[in-house]
Motif scaffolding. Sequence first.
Motif, short mmCIF file in Angstrom:
data_model
loop_
_atom_site.label_atom_id
_atom_site.label_comp_id
_atom_site.label_asym_id
_atom_site.label_seq_id
_atom_site.Cartn_x
_atom_site.Cartn_y
_atom_site.Cartn_z
N LYS A 21 0.80 -1.22 0.00
CA LYS A 21 0.00 0.00 0.00
C LYS A 21 0.84 1.27 0.00
O LYS A 21 0.30 2.37 -0.07
CB LYS A 21 -0.98 0.00 1.18
N TYR A 207 -7.30 -8.23 3.57
CA TYR A 207 -8.24 -7.63 4.50
C TYR A 207 -7.65 -7.58 5.92
O TYR A 207 -7.80 -6.58 6.62
CB TYR A 207 -9.55 -8.41 4.51
N GLU A 210 -3.92 -4.61 7.36
CA GLU A 210 -4.19 -3.25 6.91
C GLU A 210 -2.94 -2.39 6.87
O GLU A 210 -2.91 -1.33 6.24
CB GLU A 210 -5.24 -2.59 7.81
N ASN A 211 -1.86 -2.82 7.53
CA ASN A 211 -0.62 -2.06 7.49
C ASN A 211 0.15 -2.26 6.18
O ASN A 211 0.98 -1.43 5.83
CB ASN A 211 0.29 -2.45 8.66
N HIS A 214 -3.80 -2.65 0.56
CA HIS A 214 -5.12 -2.09 0.33
C HIS A 214 -6.14 -3.22 0.33
O HIS A 214 -5.83 -4.35 -0.03
CB HIS A 214 -5.18 -1.38 -1.03
N SER A 215 -7.37 -2.91 0.72
CA SER A 215 -8.46 -3.89 0.65
C SER A 215 -9.72 -3.17 0.20
O SER A 215 -10.17 -2.21 0.83
CB SER A 215 -8.69 -4.53 2.02
N ARG A 218 -12.34 -3.64 3.04
CA ARG A 218 -12.04 -2.95 4.29
C ARG A 218 -12.08 -1.44 4.12
O ARG A 218 -12.46 -0.71 5.04
CB ARG A 218 -10.66 -3.39 4.78
N GLU A 219 -11.71 -0.97 2.94
CA GLU A 219 -11.61 0.46 2.69
C GLU A 219 -12.82 0.98 1.92
O GLU A 219 -12.73 2.02 1.25
CB GLU A 219 -10.31 0.76 1.95
#
Length: 233
Positions: A21, A207, A210-211, A214-215, A218-219
Amino acid sequence: MYIDFNSANKCDFAKVIFTTKELDMSLSDDREKLCENVNFNFDNLTYNKQVHGNDVVVVDENNIGNIEEADGIITNIADVPIMVFVADCVSIAFIDVENKVIGCVHAGWRGTYKEISSIIINKMKNIYKSKVENIKCIIGPAIDSCCYEVSHDLVEKFNTKFTNLSESLYIMRDEKYYLDLFKINELILIRNGIKRENIFNPNLCTYCDENTFHSYRRENGTSKRMAMVMQIL
């Protein structure tokens, strides 16, 4: 910035990476930044407009850099990076270590259901005379069955199509259904003759982490994308 899958690849003619990400691969500047970082030829970078289908584009000297509607891409040309975008969907790299052919696919539930992996394997066999025993596969990070809640109707859709697969395609938790796209795609690969020992899947859930990733779920439908990118050196 990226995960280097070369140790899983175990061949000296191609490089496979998966972005994190730190980059948004939907942006040209970030695509160029990645190519500079891993020494890929940005000018030849080739990818598709993904439509959740099972079409696979063959890249030759005449269509480098063209954007077509498809979800898979293959080539045997050096210095031409090929790429698929993801943000929860499964990405799979294909490497014919004998004939030096590479390919990758974007497989969400629709592409998985349409068996895009079968399509790309058959194209590698028919066009490049690849033998399945020489094809290695790398499965990139995607939403795993721990997080991929789906409807009962979708589970039944898969159960109906893949009735000959002996393993369960989903898990149930608290009366909810969670589809296992990793397992389904692995079983499709094996059914096409890919050796289990030639499939590398680190089972990284986009998912959950998150660190790093990207999801889309989730986003809340983010437009940001990661990518699997590979190139014959």
